[in-house]
Design an enzyme around this catalytic site. Structure first.
Site, PDB file in Angstrom:
ATOM      1  N   PHE A  52       0.909  -1.059   0.131  1.00 44.77           N
ATOM      2  CA  PHE A  52       0.019   0.010  -0.051  1.00 44.77           C
ATOM      3  C   PHE A  52       0.869   1.108   0.012  1.00 44.77           C
ATOM      4  O   PHE A  52       0.534   2.520  -0.459  1.00 44.77           O
ATOM      5  CB  PHE A  52      -0.934  -0.218   1.162  1.00 44.77           C
ATOM      6  CG  PHE A  52      -0.241   0.312   2.575  1.00 44.77           C
ATOM      7  CD1 PHE A  52      -0.059   1.969   3.020  1.00 44.77           C
ATOM      8  CD2 PHE A  52       0.276  -0.524   3.360  1.00 44.77           C
ATOM      9  CE1 PHE A  52       0.664   2.127   4.024  1.00 44.77           C
ATOM     10  CE2 PHE A  52       1.065  -0.019   4.457  1.00 44.77           C
ATOM     11  CZ  PHE A  52       1.200   1.366   4.854  1.00 44.77           C
TER      12      PHE A  52
ATOM     13  N   LYS B   7      -1.126  -7.283  -9.225  1.00 38.58           N
ATOM     14  CA  LYS B   7      -2.081  -7.396  -8.275  1.00 38.58           C
ATOM     15  C   LYS B   7      -1.687  -6.389  -7.205  1.00 38.58           C
ATOM     16  O   LYS B   7      -0.784  -6.531  -6.250  1.00 38.58           O
ATOM     17  CB  LYS B   7      -2.074  -8.760  -7.564  1.00 38.58           C
ATOM     18  CG  LYS B   7      -3.417  -9.115  -7.157  1.00 38.58           C
ATOM     19  CD  LYS B   7      -3.728  -8.432  -5.845  1.00 38.58           C
ATOM     20  CE  LYS B   7      -2.819  -8.464  -4.352  1.00 38.58           C
ATOM     21  NZ  LYS B   7      -3.289  -7.347  -3.498  1.00 38.58           N
TER      22      LYS B   7
ATOM     23  N   GLU C  89      -5.020  -3.922  -1.917  1.00 36.64           N
ATOM     24  CA  GLU C  89      -6.337  -3.752  -1.918  1.00 36.64           C
ATOM     25  C   GLU C  89      -6.650  -2.322  -0.999  1.00 36.64           C
ATOM     26  O   GLU C  89      -7.941  -1.826  -0.961  1.00 36.64           O
ATOM     27  CB  GLU C  89      -6.971  -5.073  -1.171  1.00 36.64           C
ATOM     28  CG  GLU C  89      -6.854  -5.092   0.168  1.00 36.64           C
ATOM     29  CD  GLU C  89      -5.727  -6.206   0.158  1.00 36.64           C
ATOM     30  OE1 GLU C  89      -4.638  -5.872  -0.619  1.00 36.64           O
ATOM     31  OE2 GLU C  89      -5.707  -7.214   0.801  1.00 36.64           O
TER      32      GLU C  89
ATOM     33  N   SER D 151       5.415  -6.875   3.273  1.00 33.11           N
ATOM     34  CA  SER D 151       5.896  -7.242   4.784  1.00 33.11           C
ATOM     35  C   SER D 151       6.783  -8.606   4.719  1.00 33.11           C
ATOM     36  O   SER D 151       6.628  -9.390   3.758  1.00 33.11           O
ATOM     37  CB  SER D 151       4.865  -7.304   5.487  1.00 33.11           C
ATOM     38  OG  SER D 151       3.863  -8.497   5.142  1.00 33.11           O
TER      39      SER D 151
ATOM     40  N   CYS E 146       9.573   1.600   3.378  1.00 29.36           N
ATOM     41  CA  CYS E 146      10.699   0.583   3.817  1.00 29.36           C
ATOM     42  C   CYS E 146      11.649   1.209   3.864  1.00 29.36           C
ATOM     43  O   CYS E 146      12.715   0.686   4.569  1.00 29.36           O
ATOM     44  CB  CYS E 146      10.545  -0.523   2.659  1.00 29.36           C
ATOM     45  SG  CYS E 146      11.237   0.023   1.139  1.00 29.36           S
TER      46      CYS E 146
ATOM     47  N   GLU F 190       9.269  -4.208  13.102  1.00 31.34           N
ATOM     48  CA  GLU F 190       9.043  -3.026  12.070  1.00 31.34           C
ATOM     49  C   GLU F 190       7.762  -2.314  12.716  1.00 31.34           C
ATOM     50  O   GLU F 190       6.453  -2.829  12.737  1.00 31.34           O
ATOM     51  CB  GLU F 190       8.872  -3.411  10.737  1.00 31.34           C
ATOM     52  CG  GLU F 190       8.664  -2.340   9.638  1.00 31.34           C
ATOM     53  CD  GLU F 190       8.483  -2.668   8.319  1.00 31.34           C
ATOM     54  OE1 GLU F 190       7.753  -3.855   8.221  1.00 31.34           O
ATOM     55  OE2 GLU F 190       8.786  -2.172   7.143  1.00 31.34           O
TER      56      GLU F 190
HETATM   57  P1  NAD Z   1       1.543  -6.738   3.062  1.00 30.36           P
HETATM   58  O1  NAD Z   1       2.415  -7.766   3.045  1.00 30.36           O
HETATM   59  O2  NAD Z   1       0.524  -6.603   4.126  1.00 30.36           O
HETATM   60  O3  NAD Z   1       0.856  -6.537   1.819  1.00 30.36           O
HETATM   61  C1  NAD Z   1       1.588  -6.663   0.394  1.00 30.36           C
HETATM   62  C2  NAD Z   1       0.939  -7.334  -0.699  1.00 30.36           C
HETATM   63  O4  NAD Z   1       0.400  -8.722  -0.267  1.00 30.36           O
HETATM   64  C3  NAD Z   1      -0.626  -6.800  -0.842  1.00 30.36           C
HETATM   65  O5  NAD Z   1      -0.663  -6.798  -2.222  1.00 30.36           O
HETATM   66  C4  NAD Z   1      -1.469  -7.696  -0.209  1.00 30.36           C
HETATM   67  O6  NAD Z   1      -2.905  -7.756  -0.812  1.00 30.36           O
HETATM   68  C5  NAD Z   1      -0.752  -8.895  -0.219  1.00 30.36           C
HETATM   69  N1  NAD Z   1      -1.076  -9.905   0.839  1.00 30.36           N
HETATM   70  C6  NAD Z   1      -1.285  -9.356   2.152  1.00 30.36           C
HETATM   71  N2  NAD Z   1      -1.621 -10.434   3.025  1.00 30.36           N
HETATM   72  C7  NAD Z   1      -1.518 -11.824   2.159  1.00 30.36           C
HETATM   73  C8  NAD Z   1      -1.621 -13.278   2.397  1.00 30.36           C
HETATM   74  N3  NAD Z   1      -1.816 -13.581   3.727  1.00 30.36           N
HETATM   75  N4  NAD Z   1      -1.315 -13.930   1.430  1.00 30.36           N
HETATM   76  C9  NAD Z   1      -1.097 -13.535   0.255  1.00 30.36           C
HETATM   77  N5  NAD Z   1      -0.837 -12.284  -0.054  1.00 30.36           N
HETATM   78  C10 NAD Z   1      -1.227 -11.265   0.704  1.00 30.36           C
HETATM   79  O7  NAD Z   1       2.388  -5.251   3.061  1.00 30.36           O
HETATM   80  P2  NAD Z   1       1.824  -3.919   3.084  1.00 30.36           P
HETATM   81  O8  NAD Z   1       1.188  -3.588   4.538  1.00 30.36           O
HETATM   82  O9  NAD Z   1       0.935  -3.446   2.179  1.00 30.36           O
HETATM   83  O10 NAD Z   1       3.102  -2.771   2.923  1.00 30.36           O
HETATM   84  C11 NAD Z   1       3.908  -2.583   4.199  1.00 30.36           C
HETATM   85  C12 NAD Z   1       5.085  -3.452   3.974  1.00 30.36           C
HETATM   86  O11 NAD Z   1       5.907  -3.493   2.827  1.00 30.36           O
HETATM   87  C13 NAD Z   1       5.967  -2.959   5.086  1.00 30.36           C
HETATM   88  O12 NAD Z   1       6.453  -4.161   5.730  1.00 30.36           O
HETATM   89  C14 NAD Z   1       7.165  -2.484   4.219  1.00 30.36           C
HETATM   90  O13 NAD Z   1       8.580  -2.556   4.786  1.00 30.36           O
HETATM   91  C15 NAD Z   1       7.240  -3.324   2.984  1.00 30.36           C
HETATM   92  N6  NAD Z   1       7.805  -2.639   2.022  1.00 30.36           N
HETATM   93  C16 NAD Z   1       9.081  -3.133   1.418  1.00 30.36           C
HETATM   94  C17 NAD Z   1       9.540  -2.400   0.448  1.00 30.36           C
HETATM   95  C18 NAD Z   1      10.968  -2.928   0.128  1.00 30.36           C
HETATM   96  O14 NAD Z   1      11.488  -2.554  -1.301  1.00 30.36           O
HETATM   97  N7  NAD Z   1      11.641  -3.772   0.639  1.00 30.36           N
HETATM   98  C19 NAD Z   1       9.109  -1.428  -0.303  1.00 30.36           C
HETATM   99  C20 NAD Z   1       7.771  -0.848   0.138  1.00 30.36           C
HETATM  100  C21 NAD Z   1       7.198  -1.671   1.255  1.00 30.36           C
END
Ligand code: NAD
Length: 498
Positions: A149, A173, A176, A226, A281, A383
């Protein structure tokens, strides 16, 4: 209220799953729309579209694919304000911050404009008598991106330009929680002349992700999000035989050496710790001053600035920070601050319960400064992904380096110093993928690649830049001999020059 639909074969579609999730305006806390949640049937439709498009797109000369990127570059620049507004309305970040996101995305598009140069391959004449060898890189097929997000336009654009410029077709994808920017990005690609099916957008959560991970016609997955989900995506995707890069969470430390310019370090910490409400991040979430004197000076500089920070909705030109993404995120961040306090951290500035007049229902967390944080505390180990800066006082540079190297995450880090030796040694020894020297957020430019170490990444390739060319293509090497009229007879030994 808006309804965010999937885009398959250049057409908006409702799909068949029927599931939906609410979208909120984080500044007001009010629901602003709904997003469709696709599953296996929508992914099947998108893969079929992308697979069909791959036949023509992969055979399109790279220079012609690059022309789409050149046009997209101009459109994105012209429509930057629109994209920024779409980001801010659902994410909550300030307009200027969202514009910064668009600019960094634009750089990746610019890099993809040079794709013919990156794909031109290698050639060696006379590797043996009358024998030549050439190496080329070919597209994989249908590839997919799953995005978080916090950068709803930039992270998709970290992936899509390089994936499609190299000849693949793509399924996005998006998150959401703020899905509208992804549809706008698709609209811009369409305006740039991208043929139907080369880019499809399927909205959803776990069901859509699992369908992508298991689909036999998806060749590769790029994931950013994450760490627990990154690890899951990596394991399940690899088990299904796919190439996977999965970038995860972070805990980024900044060392402040006693010789650092303390005003400059404090300014850097303000922007890197609280910009985008800490939902980056590459945000600095731990400041590590060396020695008590440095720590005291730093706290003295930081505390009034954190206290005075202007917090507001995206269209408030004075605001430097907006709300966090959801009510759950607010509760989680505030819970972690309380836990830190219980475990012994000193709350110097407390952002819990922050209220904004006229926006009482918004997901606000004020800037928070914690001092005397120790490595055993939950606020240090986890985090937080919110506007919380922890100060962990270290006695020496060696202690600070050990601390960073022992942490599970290794995304970004920085050192502030005037000592070239210390900086050089830090860059060489620190177990982190992206290092800043007097630079607090060392996100590489688009012609380098982005990627952390340790549990901040799963898979061998960084994202965008030269690493993306390798990730989205497979190597083919052709060795050829043209008959010269000499017949050597059958050779049973392993071919060599002798
Ligand atoms: P998230 O892991 O909750 O979601 C990321 C994606 O995974 C979304 O598209 C979501 O729909 C999907 N997802 C969520 N739960 C899932 C599940 N149980 N099974 C399969 N898919 C699932 O992350 P977020 O809250 O949207 O974003 C924040 C996180 O992203 C933070 O931890 C941040 O550090 C990380 N991030 C990392 C980078 C990087 O380059 N390393 C960059 C941006 C964000």
């Amino acid at each position: 209220m808006t309804l965010v639909k999937h885009i398959i074969d250049n057409e908006l579609t409702a799909g068949t799953s029927g599931n939906r999730a609410p979208i909120f305006n984080p500044a007001t806390g009010e629901q602003s729309g709904e997003v469709l949640l696709g599953g296996a049937s929508e992914i099947d439709m998108a893969v079929a579209s992308a697979k069909k498009a791959f036949v023509t797109w992969s055979a399109t000369p790279p220079a012609k694919r690059a022309r789409v990127m050149f046009r997209l570059r101009d459109i994105l620049e012209r429509r930057a304000d629109d994209v920024a507004r779409a980001i801010s309305l659902e994410h909550g970040k300030t307009h200027d911050d969202a514009l910064g996101e668009v600019t960094r995305a634009l750089e990746v598009v610019e890099y993809a404009c040079g794709i013919p140069e990156k794909l031109k391959g290698e050639f060696s004449r006379d590797v043996g008598p009358g024998i030549d060898t050439c190496s080329e890189r070919q597209a994989l097929g249908v590839v997919a991106g799953i995005t978080p997000f916090n950068f709803p336009a930039m992270v998709p654009l970290w992936m899509i330009p390089m994936a499609i410029a190299t000849g693949n077709t793509f399924i996005l994808k998006p998150s959401e929680r703020d899905p509208s920017s992804a549809n706008l990005v698709h609209e811009l690609f369409k305006e740039a002349g991208l043929p139907a099916g080369v880019l499809n957008v399927v909205h959803g959560g776990k069901d859509a992700v699992d369908a992508l991970l298991d689909h036999k016609d998806v060749q590769a997955i790029s994931f950013v999000g994450s760490t627990p989900i990154a690890e899951y995506v990596y394991n399940r995707g690899c088990a299904a035989g796919k190439r996977v890069q999965a970038l995860g969470g972070a805990k980024n430390h900044m060392i402040i050496m006693p010789d650092a310019d303390i005003d400059q370090a404090a300014d850097a910490l303000m922007g890197a710790g609280f910009g985008s409400a800490g939902e980056r991040c590459m945000a600095i979430s731990v400041a590590v001053p060396i020695g008590e004197e440095t720590a005291n000076k730093l706290i003295e500089k930081l505390a009034p600035q954190v206290q005075a920070m202007a917090i507001g909705p995206h269209d408030d030109p004075d605001a430097v920070m907006g709300p966090v993404i959801t009510a759950e995120a607010k509760a989680r961040i505030e819970g972690l601050i309380s836990q830190g306090e219980k475990e012994g951290a000193k709350v110097i500035v407390d952002g819990r319960g922050h209220k904004l007049q006229g926006y009482e229902g918004g997901f606000w967390v004020g800037g928070t400064l914690l001092d005397h944080v120790t490595p055993e505390m939950t606020v240090y180990k986890e985090e937080i992904f919110g506007p919380v800066l922890s100060v962990l006082r270290a006695k020496s540079y060696d202690e600070a380096l050990d601390l960073i190297n022992s942490h599970q995450y290794g995304n970004g880090t920085a050192i502030f110093t005037r000592d070239g030796d210390a900086a050089r040694e830090f860059a060489a020894k620190v177990q982190v993928g992206m290092v800043g020297i007097n630079v607090p957020i060392p996100v590489p430019v688009a012609y380098h690649s982005f990627g952390g170490w340790k549990r901040s990444i799963f898979g061998a390739h960084g994202i965008y830049g030269p690493e993306a060319v390798n990730f989205y293509t497979k190597l083919k090497t052709v060795t050829s001999r043209w008959p010269t009229g000499i017949r050597e007879g059958a050779e049973f030994t392993f071919p060599s020059l002798g």
